[in-house]
Design a protein around this motif. Structure first.
Motif: not given
Length: 156
Positions: A112, A115-116, A119, A124-129, A132
């Motif tokens: 995690r 991923k943070e 961003v 990256l523009d967001k944390i992908y699920k 997605e």
């Protein structure tokens, strides 16, 4: 009769486990190469070459050259410039906690905080699920992971 069969089966299973473990230990000990430094190899070869008579000098030189050549083949060649790390290779260090994890090529298995960090660094523009993730998102993530792993702040 069933009790005897159970005891015999238990003994057999224990023997099989014992044999497998001993085989693994034996192969582990035999596959570990004995690594000598170049100085030790040269020191071991020089007394042999000095003690050899003149007639055996070419044979001694060839014998001395074999371990040195094998050591050169075994030692990986160092590239002039380190290539940029690919996604999925190398390690990433969390600057806040000092935790070191491998930079996974699979975004689903990435921690995690990585991923943070992607961003937070603007890669990256967001944390992908997981639902997605598609081919375009995966390509974007792999490029971002490579950039993150190459940053000095996150180097292990």
């Amino acid at each position: 009769m069933a009790e005897v069969l159970f005891i015999l089966t238990t003994i057999f299973v224990a023997y099989v486990v014992y044999a497998v473990v001993n085989d693994q230990r034996a192969t582990a000990k035999s596959t570990v190469p004995q690594v000598k430094s170049e100085k030790q190899e040269v020191a071991a070869v020089q007394p042999q070459a000095a003690a050899a008579p003149q007639k055996e000098a070419p044979a001694a030189r060839r014998a001395a050259a074999r371990p040195a050549a094998a050591a050169r083949r075994a030692a990986p060649a160092k590239p002039a410039a380190a290539p940029a790390p690919e996604a999925g290779k190398g390690e990433v260090r969390n600057p806040a906690t000092g935790e070191v994890v491998s930079a996974h090529s699979n975004y689903r298995f990435t921690k995690r905080w990585v991923k943070e960090a992607l961003v937070a660094e603007g890669l990256l523009d967001k944390i992908y699920k997981n639902n997605e993730l598609d081919a375009a998102a995966e390509a974007k993530i792999k490029g971002a992971m490579a950039k993150l792993a190459s940053m000095d702040k996150y180097q292990a």
